[in-house]
Scaffold this motif. Structure first.
Motif, PDB file in Angstrom:
ATOM      1  N   HIS A 220      -4.773  -2.448   0.351  1.00  0.00           N
ATOM      2  CA  HIS A 220      -4.585  -3.732   1.032  1.00  0.00           C
ATOM      3  C   HIS A 220      -4.285  -3.508   2.508  1.00  0.00           C
ATOM      4  O   HIS A 220      -4.825  -4.189   3.378  1.00  0.00           O
ATOM      5  CB  HIS A 220      -3.456  -4.500   0.354  1.00  0.00           C
TER       6      HIS A 220
ATOM      7  N   GLU B 159       2.407  -6.195   5.622  1.00  0.00           N
ATOM      8  CA  GLU B 159       2.029  -6.494   4.241  1.00  0.00           C
ATOM      9  C   GLU B 159       3.152  -6.214   3.248  1.00  0.00           C
ATOM     10  O   GLU B 159       3.114  -6.683   2.111  1.00  0.00           O
ATOM     11  CB  GLU B 159       0.787  -5.680   3.864  1.00  0.00           C
TER      12      GLU B 159
ATOM     13  N   TYR C 285      -6.789  -4.950  -4.300  1.00  0.00           N
ATOM     14  CA  TYR C 285      -7.767  -4.297  -3.438  1.00  0.00           C
ATOM     15  C   TYR C 285      -7.947  -2.827  -3.826  1.00  0.00           C
ATOM     16  O   TYR C 285      -6.999  -2.159  -4.248  1.00  0.00           O
ATOM     17  CB  TYR C 285      -7.319  -4.349  -1.977  1.00  0.00           C
TER      18      TYR C 285
END
Length: 312
Positions: free
Chosen positions: A146, A177, A276
């Motif tokens: 990610h 994140e 991801y």
């Protein structure tokens, strides 16, 4: 004289590869073919075309970043008459931390004129429901993927690359994140046993130690030992994750109980959530809950061009 193909990715390292090549091109005392990449995946197309064209020995020199090396190797897997050499001129340059690379014009010239030596290297393979990906460095799912995806899409990466600080973009997005990422779970299917991992930040499978511009995520990984290493970070509080990432650059994170590392030649995992994925720092896929993803190593899959006295 062996055939020599030089492939230049002029945009690698925000133009660093282009500048380097321009300073070298008029000073190479050997014959070569020059091609410049024009689109994502072009280096793979070029490498495969030239590898298929003849069974005569071929030396391909990649001038660019990790992505350029990844693409060329993806196009030459299975062609034993091809040697691949790399001149690192990207932003992360994790390839150069684990493998021999040509650092000077003189070094490359000496190799081409005097040597035909190479060392056999492994490559990692990821199988998804619909695709197969090769990786030189590492591949995985979760938080790191990610972060890589967000960083590669960021305008900050271009700006920091211009300042020679490209790897800082990963740290910036790691912090960003950290507060948004939703942890996941998966099952490791291992020789008839099933091990379930909950509250997972990320899974990374490595063929060599480094990722993310110098983070030593898998200190024990060796790129030609017929093994790959799986690293899982789970059951870890957000604040502690940030602290542990600070130790990754030195490979000290493995001492923490929340970091699990397993070595094998193949791993099969069943993902329970959508997260991801990445392969050598590039987006690979979004996982499908319930699907099985397989990582394995292909031993002696490609030849690294290097002088006989140099270590990888």
């Amino acid at each position: 004289m062996n055939d020599v193909l030089i492939v230049v990715n002029e945009i690698a390292g925000q133009g660093r590869a282009k500048k380097l090549w321009e300073s070298w091109q008029d000073h190479l005392p050997f014959a070569f073919t020059l091609l410049k990449t024009e689109y994502s995946g072009h280096a793979t197309d070029i490498a495969k075309k030239y590898a298929e064209a003849s069974q005569d020995p071929l030396l391909i020199i990649a001038i660019g970043g990790d992505g350029t090396a990844h693409e060329i190797l993806s196009g030459t897997i299975g062609y034993n008459h091809v040697r691949v050499g790399v001149v690192s001129a990207g932003s992360g340059n994790d390839f150069a931390r684990a493998f021999f690379v040509f650092q000077t014009l003189e070094q490359l010239t000496e190799y081409v004129l005097e040597y035909q030596t190479a060392e056999q290297m492994d490559i990692g393979v990821l199988h998804t429901n619909s695709d197969t990906f090769h990786f030189i460095n590492n591949s995985g799912f979760g938080f790191d993927a990610h972060v890589v995806y967000a960083a590669n899409q960021s305008k900050w990466k271009k700006w920091l690359n211009r300042l020679g600080l490209g790897k800082l973009v990963y740290i910036l997005y790691l912090v960003k994140e950290l507060f948004k990422f939703k942890k996941f779970s998966f099952s490791l299917l291992n020789q008839g046993d099933t091990i379930k991992f909950e509250d997972v930040w990320f899974i990374t499978v490595c063929n060599q130690p480094y990722f993310g511009g110098g983070m030593k995520i898998s200190p024990s990984s060796i790129p030609n030992d017929a093994l790959i290493e799986l690293t899982v970070v789970h059951h870890l509080k957000r604040a502690k994750l940030l602290f542990i990432f600070g130790t990754v650059f030195y490979g000290k994170h493995t001492a923490y109980k929340e970091v699990k590392q397993i070595q094998a030649s193949e791993f099969a995992i069943q993902m329970n959530d959508q997260v991801y994925g990445h392969v050598d720092g590039e987006f690979s896929c979004m996982t499908i809950p319930g699907s099985i993803y397989t990582f394995r190593v292909e031993h002696n899959a490609w030849k690294l061009a290097k002088p006989p006295s140099k270590r990888s």
